[in-house]
Design a protein around this motif. Structure first.
Motif, PDB file in Angstrom:
ATOM      1  N   LEU A  78      -3.760   3.306  -8.824  1.00 54.04           N
ATOM      2  CA  LEU A  78      -3.340   4.220  -7.756  1.00 54.04           C
ATOM      3  C   LEU A  78      -3.211   5.664  -8.221  1.00 54.04           C
ATOM      4  O   LEU A  78      -2.970   6.572  -7.410  1.00 54.04           O
ATOM      5  CB  LEU A  78      -1.993   3.752  -7.179  1.00 54.04           C
ATOM      6  N   THR A  97      -4.259   9.257  -9.287  1.00 54.01           N
ATOM      7  CA  THR A  97      -5.408  10.122  -9.011  1.00 54.01           C
ATOM      8  C   THR A  97      -5.982  10.660 -10.311  1.00 54.01           C
ATOM      9  O   THR A  97      -5.319  10.697 -11.349  1.00 54.01           O
ATOM     10  CB  THR A  97      -4.975  11.294  -8.117  1.00 54.01           C
ATOM     11  N   ASP A 101       5.885   4.935  -8.338  1.00 54.10           N
ATOM     12  CA  ASP A 101       6.797   3.863  -7.912  1.00 54.10           C
ATOM     13  C   ASP A 101       6.610   2.620  -8.782  1.00 54.10           C
ATOM     14  O   ASP A 101       7.587   1.991  -9.218  1.00 54.10           O
ATOM     15  CB  ASP A 101       6.551   3.500  -6.445  1.00 54.10           C
ATOM     16  N   ASP A 123       0.814  -1.227   0.000  1.00 56.37           N
ATOM     17  CA  ASP A 123       0.000   0.000   0.000  1.00 56.37           C
ATOM     18  C   ASP A 123       0.841   1.267   0.000  1.00 56.37           C
ATOM     19  O   ASP A 123       0.336   2.353  -0.310  1.00 56.37           O
ATOM     20  CB  ASP A 123      -0.935   0.007   1.216  1.00 56.37           C
ATOM     21  N   LYS A 124       2.108   1.162   0.364  1.00 50.31           N
ATOM     22  CA  LYS A 124       2.947   2.353   0.465  1.00 50.31           C
ATOM     23  C   LYS A 124       3.449   2.819  -0.892  1.00 50.31           C
ATOM     24  O   LYS A 124       3.941   3.935  -1.018  1.00 50.31           O
ATOM     25  CB  LYS A 124       4.132   2.078   1.395  1.00 50.31           C
ATOM     26  N   LYS A 125       3.362   1.960  -1.907  1.00 49.66           N
ATOM     27  CA  LYS A 125       3.866   2.318  -3.223  1.00 49.66           C
ATOM     28  C   LYS A 125       2.858   3.170  -3.970  1.00 49.66           C
ATOM     29  O   LYS A 125       1.647   2.957  -3.897  1.00 49.66           O
ATOM     30  CB  LYS A 125       4.185   1.059  -4.035  1.00 49.66           C
ATOM     31  N   SER A 126       3.365   4.125  -4.701  1.00 47.93           N
ATOM     32  CA  SER A 126       2.516   5.008  -5.499  1.00 47.93           C
ATOM     33  C   SER A 126       2.492   4.529  -6.940  1.00 47.93           C
ATOM     34  O   SER A 126       3.237   3.620  -7.338  1.00 47.93           O
ATOM     35  CB  SER A 126       3.061   6.437  -5.449  1.00 47.93           C
ATOM     36  N   GLY A 127       1.651   5.160  -7.738  1.00 51.29           N
ATOM     37  CA  GLY A 127       1.612   4.831  -9.151  1.00 51.29           C
ATOM     38  C   GLY A 127       2.946   5.076  -9.822  1.00 51.29           C
ATOM     39  O   GLY A 127       3.382   4.333 -10.703  1.00 51.29           O
TER      40      GLY A 127
END
Length: 977
Positions: free
Chosen positions: A65, A67, A38, A32-36
């Motif tokens: 992920l 926005t 990443d 869950d800590k990874k962003s798009g």
């Protein structure tokens, strides 16, 4: 581009499908800590490593992920997914995601323009980013390599080209559109195109011609000795497999493998339940390039069917005139070079009745189980007209009995000696002969050791003890008798096996040794009784001396009255060699029992030959002895074949198919339309890989295999003959024409060797289908660099023939040419699922680069050895001398829709329509005739026409101009120009 779904729905569905197949290892690493962003970067790492499935997982998860206000990142992720699919060869999904990327960027631009207008600005400074044009251009390329129409591709390119702000992609699109215009202007051939896959050659167009086979018959339903391929047991098949079993016999020759398979099928069929018998359907295709051999097989099948229908048992067949006479026709037609006049007359009656005086429509009605196309019918009937009237149909003149028998030498004696003598006669050098003899002797010694070990545990029967004591004396010890048994078994193996002695009489052997003919068999035929009135053994006829005296007296009658058997003389081959060669070194008394009457065959017979070991009394032994003649056992054999045809009527069809097995699969659409199989569970090939190379088998024959199932593993059985004597390893053998080692060939062609120990010295090699579905492969078996090097190596080996000693036939014959190379590229794309753009780029490089820099390496040795994983530096090859040929052939393939994919860069292809020219060459050498050139090798046996034409002198006597202009009795050669 042709789906009725919206672009958004397509993308969503594809994304769901991608997620469903995503590797769990990659999914588990996403937290869950990874962003798009990443995940985009992580996916890029996988992309660089060409781990596209993992990259797709990262990109598709990253999209979730992103926005809603970050369309640029989402568009980049869609673009990256499009790139992944493009590299994988999934052009439909590549185009879908490229379109989705462009759509997002267009929508984002529209929002930015609106915002600018709302601010009182014109919005003209807002431009589509290069990523949008990049994806539109990739979409056009994906559509070109996929299933889109030319109009759809051109529309996408036109949009890029004519829209302001497309930058470098505008000029790229214009150039691509100009190149693709080639396909609009490209002419289409108005004739059916069938490319030759062998080099233009001055050698015999038949390559070889044998009246008889050389190997023991084997049922295609059974497991091949030394192979892990399993037998096909009818009772174990499910209904779908049982109802559609199909077998292909390529180079069927004298039909021995097909006939024993028919016997095996009937034997198994009789044990099936009634329900399974109702379900059972078998199709057997008998293919050969020789119309002569197929005509003989068709005649034998019809005669066997008549024989089985005329007699309800073997005893009836041997004791009743009509079926006995049918058996005599098969006996002399298939095994002899001369026959009694009455046998020839009866054979002609059968041929006229069923073939030459018949129509194909009537033939099909009479024999519904025998499938013959119009072309095949025309080919075999043309041959049979020659048999019926040989005096007028053969040119030069049809040989007399004396002329045909004089050069005939029925081979007798030790198998190893016969092999060595045959190789020596064909020009094998002392080094090769020594190497082959050493390997042969080593194999025999190993076999002898196995037999000696087995004999130690064998019970010595009274018959063996009696025979051993007669040979060794009454004081022979147990050990001596066991050694005697081992020696006797080895002697039988070297002389053709025990069946070579069990199923013929001493008189059979003596008669052919003295006359070179088959002995007339006494029986219920009045005509044969009249014939035998000229052959009187006398009161002491049981002695060998008296028998020879009687045979020699009868010999003059044979030479004066008997007629030459035309069934053994191909009229076209006879004409080609100007009547110089018509017979094989074949001894039917030895080789028919060895090749046809094997233990496997005997086990399938309901009425097998009598067993001398089961006879207890002198009277029983004499009866067995009198019934074990070559003629009786041949009639017994073909009676069982005929009964199998009758028993399986309505369940089995036998197709006679004339033509090259290499181009057999090209008729798939026609075959399917006629209700004939286009896929086969088992394929057996005779001699074919030796003369066309294993590579043509991989590319042209392997696609004919059915898909692997739970009960049947489809496989190809190919024998290894003369050419294999050159190679030191199985890798070398496969490498010689495929440019791959056998393990690499397994990976690339999705086959695997089923043999326990693959060897060039084995009688056959079995290749199994190694996939159970027809989906495109997700990852390539070799890296891109390895595949590129392989295809470069394959092309170079095709255009550069190996060094060879022109005075010996025992040399490397690398038969492949540019046509086979192009078909390999097509096979890579359309059967093996390799990306079309990747294969296309390799071909484009070969077409336009004057100097090829590659890691592909050719050995200077001949035969060329397999180089394995040896690290080599890049080499430079000048291709300019060969690019015109490659360009012409590529254009012909494109004009005839045979390549299966399209190029983008067409600037090096000719636009004119291809034509077929016939070039006739003769007068190459005044000293030697055609038979010398074929049998012993000469300048005229070079395999590449281009090299031939570069020579100023041919054999030191004639310039090529003289040779080409003199068309009298010249060799004909076809080539594309």
């Amino acid at each position: 581009g042709k789906s009725t779904l919206s672009k958004e729905s397509q993308a969503a569905r594809t994304e769901e499908a991608t997620m469903a197949s995503s590797p769990t290892s990659v999914l588990s690493s996403i937290d869950d800590k990874k962003s798009g962003l990443d995940l985009k970067n992580e996916g890029n790492g996988y992309f660089i490593k060409r781990q596209f499935d993992d990259a797709l997982t990262c990109y598709s998860e990253g999209i979730k992920l992103v926005t809603h206000d970050d369309d640029d990142l989402k568009a980049t992720l869609y673009s990256n997914m499009s790139s992944c699919y493009f590299e994988m060869g999934d052009y439909e999904n590549s185009a879908t995601y490229a379109r989705e990327c462009s759509r997002l960027l267009i929508e984002s631009m529209a929002i930015k323009v609106k915002a600018a207008v709302d601010r009182g600005e014109s919005g003209k400074d807002v431009k589509l980013p290069p990523l949008a044009w990049k994806n539109t251009y990739r979409m056009a390329r994906a559509m070109h390599f996929g299933d889109a129409t030319d109009a759809e591709v051109n529309h996408a390119l036109h949009t890029i080209e004519t829209t302001e702000g497309s930058g470098e992609y505008g000029s790229m699109a214009a150039k691509m559109r100009e190149q693709l215009d080639y396909y609009r202007r490209m002419p289409s051939n108005n004739k059916e195109f069938e490319p030759s896959l062998l080099r233009a050659s001055f050698q015999n167009p038949y390559v070889e011609y044998y009246n008889f086979g050389h190997d023991e018959s084997e049922s295609l339903l059974q497991r091949n000795e030394g192979s892990n391929a399993q037998s096909i047991l009818l009772d174990d098949l499910d209904d779908e497999e049982l109802s559609s079993l199909s077998l292909l016999f390529g180079g069927v020759g004298d039909g021995r493998h097909a006939f024993v398979t028919l016997l095996d099928a009937n034997n198994q069929y009789q044990s099936l339940s009634e329900a399974k018998q109702d379900t059972f359907r078998l199709h057997m295709t008998l293919n050969d390039i020789s119309a002569q051999l197929l005509a003989k097989d068709a005649l034998v099948l019809v005669l066997a069917h008549e024989l089985g229908g005329a007699a309800d048992s073997v005893k009836t067949a041997l004791t009743t005139a009509d079926p006995f006479n049918i058996g005599l026709v098969i006996y002399y037609a298939t095994l002899g070079y001369a026959m009694p006049p009455f046998v020839y007359r009866k054979m002609v009656e059968h041929i006229k009745r069923w073939f030459t005086d018949n129509t194909l429509e009537n033939f099909r009605h009479t024999f519904p189980w025998l499938v013959v196309s119009e072309d095949t019918w025309e080919g075999i009937v043309r041959i049979m007209h020659s048999w019926v009237d040989p005096e007028t149909q053969y040119s030069p003149n049809f040989p007399s009995t004396i002329e045909i028998l004089s050069p005939y030498r029925p081979a007798v004696g030790n198998r190893g000696d016969n092999v060595m003598a045959g190789l020596s006669s064909m020009g094998a050098g002392s080094e090769l002969m020594g190497d082959m003899k050493a390997k042969f002797d080593s194999a025999m010694e190993k076999k002898r050791a196995d037999i000696v070990e087995l004999s130690r545990s064998t019970t010595l029967t009274p018959e063996i003890i009696s025979a051993a004591k007669r040979a060794l004396g009454e004081e022979a010890t147990d050990e001596q008798m066991r050694k005697f048994l081992a020696d006797m078994v080895m002697d039988q193996m070297m002389e053709g096996g025990p069946s070579a002695s069990l199923y013929v009489s001493p008189m059979d052997k003596l008669f052919i040794e003295q006359t070179k003919c088959l002995i007339p068999q006494f029986g219920p035929s009045d005509e044969m009784k009249e014939e035998l009135s000229f052959f009187v053994l006398g009161e002491n006829g049981s002695s060998k001396k008296e028998a020879i005296k009687a045979i020699n007296k009868y010999k003059s009658h044979i030479r004066e009255k008997w007629v030459t058997n035309p069934v053994q003389i191909d009229p076209f081959y006879w004409s080609f060699l100007n009547g110089n060669k018509a017979v094989d070194e074949f001894n039917p008394v030895q080789e028919f029992p060895q090749g046809f009457m094997t233990p496997e065959v005997i086990s399938f017979m309901s009425e097998p030959p009598p067993d001398i070991l089961q006879a207890k009394t002198d009277e029983e032994q004499e009866k067995v002895f009198n019934n074990n003649t070559l003629a009786f056992n041949l009639i017994r054999y073909y009676w069982h074949v005929g009964r199998a045809v009758s028993d399986l009527s309505g369940k089995t069809t036998i197709e006679i198919a004339l033509g090259s097995i290499i181009s057999f699969g090209d008729t798939a659409s026609d075959r399917e339309g006629n209700g004939l199989p286009t896929k086969y569970h088992r394929i057996t090939l005779s001699n074919i890989p030796d003369y066309t190379g294993m590579h043509s088998l991989f590319v042209k024959i392997a696609p004919l295999l059915s898909l692997k199932s739970k009960s049947v593993t489809p496989c190809i059985q190919s024998n290894c003959l003369l050419n294999t004597g050159l190679w030191k390893s199985f890798d070398d053998y496969i490498f010689s024409t495929s440019a791959l080692g056998y393990k690499e060939a397994e990976a690339v062609f999705r086959l695997k060797v089923a043999d326990e120990e693959p060897s060039i010295w084995g009688t056959a090699t079995v290749w199994e289908q190694n996939c159970d579905d027809d989906e495109r492969i997700g990852s390539l078996p070799l890296s891109h660099d390895e595949l590129r090097a392989w295809l470069h190596r394959l092309f170079l080996s095709n255009i550069l023939p190996p060094d060879r000693d022109t005075n010996s036939l025992i040399r490397e014959e690398r038969a492949s040419n540019v046509n086979l190379f192009l078909l390999t590229l097509s096979h890579c794309v359309n059967h093996l699922g390799m990306p079309a753009h990747f294969i296309s780029s390799i071909l484009e490089d070969l077409l336009k680069k004057k100097i090829l820099v590659t890691k592909a390496t050719l050995s200077n040795d001949s035969p060329a050895p397999y180089l394995g994983s040896k690290v080599v530096s890049k080499k430079r090859f000048v291709l300019s001398a060969f690019q015109t040929d490659l360009a012409n052939q590529t254009a012909v393939f494109l004009q005839n829709n045979m390549l299966g994919f399209r190029l983008i860069d067409t600037s090096f292809l000719p636009t004119q329509k291809a034509s077929l020219y016939e070039l006739k060459l003769s007068g190459i050498s005044s000293k030697y005739d055609a038979s010398w050139a074929y049998e012993y090798g000469s300048v005229s046996s070079v395999m590449c026409l281009g090299f031939m034409l570069q020579k100023e002198k041919v054999s030191g006597e004639y310039g090529i101009g003289t040779a080409a202009s003199n068309g009298n009795n010249g060799f004909s050669m076809f080539m594309m120009m």
